[in-house]
Design an enzyme around this catalytic site. Structure first.
Site, PDB file in Angstrom:
ATOM      1  N   CYS A   1       0.833  -1.210   0.000  1.00 23.03           N
ATOM      2  CA  CYS A   1       0.000   0.000   0.000  1.00 23.03           C
ATOM      3  C   CYS A   1       0.871   1.264   0.000  1.00 23.03           C
ATOM      4  O   CYS A   1       2.081   1.218   0.128  1.00 23.03           O
ATOM      5  CB  CYS A   1      -0.926  -0.010   1.203  1.00 23.03           C
ATOM      6  SG  CYS A   1      -0.059   0.235   2.755  1.00 23.03           S
TER       7      CYS A   1
ATOM      8  N   HIS B   1       5.940   6.402  -2.557  1.00 25.62           N
ATOM      9  CA  HIS B   1       7.275   6.905  -2.898  1.00 25.62           C
ATOM     10  C   HIS B   1       7.185   8.381  -3.261  1.00 25.62           C
ATOM     11  O   HIS B   1       7.959   9.207  -2.802  1.00 25.62           O
ATOM     12  CB  HIS B   1       7.854   6.167  -4.110  1.00 25.62           C
ATOM     13  CG  HIS B   1       7.981   4.691  -3.935  1.00 25.62           C
ATOM     14  ND1 HIS B   1       7.865   3.821  -4.989  1.00 25.62           N
ATOM     15  CD2 HIS B   1       8.211   3.930  -2.842  1.00 25.62           C
ATOM     16  CE1 HIS B   1       8.018   2.583  -4.547  1.00 25.62           C
ATOM     17  NE2 HIS B   1       8.233   2.627  -3.252  1.00 25.62           N
TER      18      HIS B   1
ATOM     19  N   ALA C   1       3.030   1.853   2.983  1.00 26.09           N
ATOM     20  CA  ALA C   1       4.238   1.010   2.937  1.00 26.09           C
ATOM     21  C   ALA C   1       5.326   1.689   2.112  1.00 26.09           C
ATOM     22  O   ALA C   1       6.505   1.681   2.478  1.00 26.09           O
ATOM     23  CB  ALA C   1       3.904  -0.361   2.349  1.00 26.09           C
TER      24      ALA C   1
ATOM     25  N   ARG D   1      11.481  -4.975   6.713  1.00 27.77           N
ATOM     26  CA  ARG D   1      12.359  -4.765   5.560  1.00 27.77           C
ATOM     27  C   ARG D   1      13.782  -4.782   6.094  1.00 27.77           C
ATOM     28  O   ARG D   1      14.056  -4.172   7.108  1.00 27.77           O
ATOM     29  CB  ARG D   1      12.028  -3.415   4.927  1.00 27.77           C
ATOM     30  CG  ARG D   1      12.654  -3.147   3.579  1.00 27.77           C
ATOM     31  CD  ARG D   1      11.834  -2.071   2.914  1.00 27.77           C
ATOM     32  NE  ARG D   1      12.399  -1.576   1.671  1.00 27.77           N
ATOM     33  CZ  ARG D   1      13.000  -0.396   1.557  1.00 27.77           C
ATOM     34  NH1 ARG D   1      13.159   0.383   2.599  1.00 27.77           N
ATOM     35  NH2 ARG D   1      13.432   0.004   0.388  1.00 27.77           N
TER      36      ARG D   1
HETATM   37 FE1  CFM Z   1      13.097   0.513  -5.487  1.00 24.87          FE
HETATM   38 FE2  CFM Z   1      12.534  -1.826  -5.760  1.00 24.87          FE
HETATM   39 FE3  CFM Z   1      11.114  -0.199  -4.163  1.00 24.87          FE
HETATM   40 FE4  CFM Z   1      13.641  -0.931  -3.530  1.00 24.87          FE
HETATM   41 FE5  CFM Z   1      12.665  -2.937  -1.963  1.00 24.87          FE
HETATM   42 FE6  CFM Z   1      11.566  -3.747  -4.236  1.00 24.87          FE
HETATM   43 FE7  CFM Z   1      10.172  -2.188  -2.663  1.00 24.87          FE
HETATM   44 MO1  CFM Z   1      10.678  -4.636  -1.940  1.00 24.87          MO
HETATM   45  S1  CFM Z   1      14.478  -1.186  -5.424  1.00 24.87           S
HETATM   46  S2  CFM Z   1      12.642   0.945  -3.407  1.00 24.87           S
HETATM   47  S3  CFM Z   1      14.526  -1.823  -1.759  1.00 24.87           S
HETATM   48  S4  CFM Z   1      11.223  -0.261  -6.291  1.00 24.87           S
HETATM   49  S5  CFM Z   1      12.761  -4.810  -2.855  1.00 24.87           S
HETATM   50  S6  CFM Z   1      12.206  -3.787  -6.401  1.00 24.87           S
HETATM   51  S7  CFM Z   1       9.500  -3.854  -3.748  1.00 24.87           S
HETATM   52  S8  CFM Z   1      10.935  -2.725  -0.739  1.00 24.87           S
HETATM   53  S9  CFM Z   1       9.239  -0.300  -2.993  1.00 24.87           S
END
Ligand code: CFM
Length: 539
Positions: A58, A191, A61, A92
């Site tokens: 989500c 993000h 997260a 994580r």
């Molecule tokens: Fe970038 Fe990723 Fe992500 Fe990531 Fe991660 Fe991920 Fe993620 Mo899991 S590199 S930041 S450190 S998009 S592994 S492939 S899914 S936490 S949001």
């Protein structure tokens, strides 16, 4: 392999009702490299369909867990029911290394306002204020970040007003995020919200100047399993000063000081490209996509940094480091490649690793036969050149687009447009660009966005890959079908996998997994005759 990916696509979606079949058929494509350099269009960053078991997380997260959480001395306070905190607590594997025994480190803590029914009915702002004061008196942090989970948005608590009031009262930096889980179609919205917050409330707050010649920030590196430690060591040996990392092993001060760097390196494009763009506009720092996953990719990325700074001493040091590290990598690679050559992998991870890790597999002769992101956007698949044509939909409109102008005092173009153009023409440097996953994949390979559990099972049956890469939710279902599953989010209990040292770890771990005999003893459900109801009842 003689399986036609177009047939596979049909098999994956045939069970769906018509409307869903149509939608999924636009989210599953077969790669094709056209003469004009384009690849087929994929539908991405759209809502998952109800009833589908998706891999996604989500918005909260993405904001709290992914982007802000890895910073060790910003105190994270979650405004919401306790479950939202419990399930995000230390899940994580982002590591950190405080400067000394007395340095602040809040990573192990989990702070929540623990909203109850009464707060949902009468509002939770008072409770939030009490929690902020309590957190301040317990920990004396430099900054407190408040994260909203779903009910906060539904009842209309104003976390930003509370943050402003508390900032005034306590005299430290306090800011809120409207990152309710439902804000976007996945963690990707989180993000963006986190990037906006970093830019508005942190970047540019600390003015320490550093004397080093080659100053960079590493963006989109979260120090999972210690990746960031390996990279920091590697860059330091080359003579490159890392002002800040966003946000693995970072502190408030380093991020606040990051506008003093002369180049931004972007590892994970998906999660942090917004900060890179905004920093260039406000402070004049160019950004460049790098990839430190894979030994060849790491060497290439280091050389590109050398080219950018146009310094012979730096270039020579970079070559020394590459030569030294490559010798160690190649020794392991030769042994492992002999044992793995010709094997196959599938990768379904996040918004960046499903691309980056294909390189590591290639280095030991393992071919990626199907790949996809959970929440990548079209630019992560097809490259940033599709950006101008992307339509803003109702879900993306939820997220603020900050209007950024050059800072009147602090904007300093590190390179003129002419210099950048010259560097681009002369070398393999591209600025403000990411070519995406599909152009680097083989022709006629299947790409699946937001893979569902049903599709996972079909793919495993059809292709029987030697290894499947995903996360904890998929791991044991996949392994029960007799196929090893590597968690590429948390690295299981392993890592680091970044840089040269990381590549060696990865080669050894994958070798153990794909060559372990135990998998041949598991009988997948589709190979055993179905039990009759009376047999099931008698079990
Ligand atoms: Fe970038 Fe990723 Fe992500 Fe990531 Fe991660 Fe991920 Fe993620 Mo899991 S590199 S930041 S450190 S998009 S592994 S492939 S899914 S936490 S949001």
């Amino acid at each position: 392999m003689s399986i036609d990916p177009r047939d596979v696509k049909e098999q994956l979606i045939q069970i769906y009702p018509k409307k869903l079949r149509q939608k999924r058929s636009e989210q599953i494509v077969v790669t094709e490299h056209r003469e004009d350099g384009s690849v087929p269009e994929i539908k991405a960053n759209v809502r998952s369909s109800p009833g589908i078991i998706t891999q996604r997380g989500c918005t909260y997260a993405g904001c709290k867990g992914v982007v802000i959480g890895p910073s060790r001395d910003i105190l994270s306070l979650v405004h919401g029911p306790i479950g939202c905190s419990f399930y995000a607590w230390l899940t994580r594997r982002n590591q950190t290394r405080p400067d000394g025994p007395d340095a602040q480190n809040f990573i192990n803590y989990c702070l929540s306002t623990d909203m109850q029914e009464e707060n949902i009915v009468f509002g939770g702002e008072k409770k939030l204020k009490v929690a902020v004061r309590e957190a301040y008196h317990l920990f004396h942090p430099k900054a407190i970040a408040i994260f909203s989970t779903c009910p906060v948005g539904l009842i209309g608590d104003d976390v930003h007003a509370v943050a402003r009031e508390m900032k005034e009262e306590l005299g430290i930096n306090i800011f809120g995020f409207s990152c309710e889980g439902y804000r976007g179609v996945s963690q990707s919205a989180g993000h963006h919200i986190a990037n906006n917050g970093l830019f508005k409330h942190i970047i540019g707050n600390v003015e320490t100047q550093h004397d080093e010649k080659f100053k960079i920030n590493l963006l989109g590196e979260y120090n999972i399993g210690g990746d960031g430690f390996v990279l920091e060591d590697m860059l330091t040996r080359c003579g490159i000063k890392q002002i800040s990392t966003f946000s693995g092993n970072s502190t408030y001060e380093t991020m606040a000081n990051s506008h003093t760097a002369d180049l931004n390196l972007v590892m994970c494009h998906r999660s942090i490209n917004y900060v890179a763009e905004m920093m260039e506009k406000r402070f004049g720092i160019p950004w460049m996509k790098v990839n430190f996953i894979g030994a060849t990719a790491s060497a290439k990325s280091l050389r590109r940094i050398g080219e950018y700074f146009e310094d012979d001493g730096l270039k020579a040091r970079i070559e020394e480091v590459i030569a030294e590290e490559m010798a160690k990598v190649e020794a392991v690679q030769a042994v492992v490649k002999a044992r793995c050559q010709g094997k196959t992998a599938m990768l379904f991870v996040g918004g960046s690793r499903a691309h980056h890790y294909q390189q590591l597999f290639t280095e030991i002769g393992i071919k990626t036969i199907v790949a996809g992101y959970e929440f990548g956007h079209r630019d992560d698949y097809e490259g940033r050149k599709v950006l101008p044509g992307l339509k803003i939909d109702a879900d993306s409109r939820n997220i603020e687009e900050i209007e950024v102008v050059p800072d009147p005092e602090r904007y300093r173009a590190r390179r003129t447009p002419e210099q950048l153009a010259r560097l681009e023409a002369m070398t393999e440097l591209e600025f403000r660009d990411y070519i995406g996953m599909m152009p680097e994949m083989d022709e006629d390979t299947l790409v699946v966005d937001d893979l569902s559990h049903h599709e996972t099972e079909r793919l495993l049956e059809i292709y029987k890959p030697d290894i499947f890469c995903a996360g904890i939710k998929e791991k044991y279902g996949v392994q029960k079908m007799g196929i090893p599953c590597k968690q590429l989010h948390s690295y299981d209990y392993g890592g680091p996998y970044a840089g040269f040292r990381g590549a060696i770890n990865f080669f050894n771990d994958i070798d153990r997994m794909v060559n372990m005999k135990i998998w041949s003893y598991v009988t997948p459900p589709w190979q055993s005759p179905a039990k009759q109801p009376e047999e099931v009842a008698a079990d």
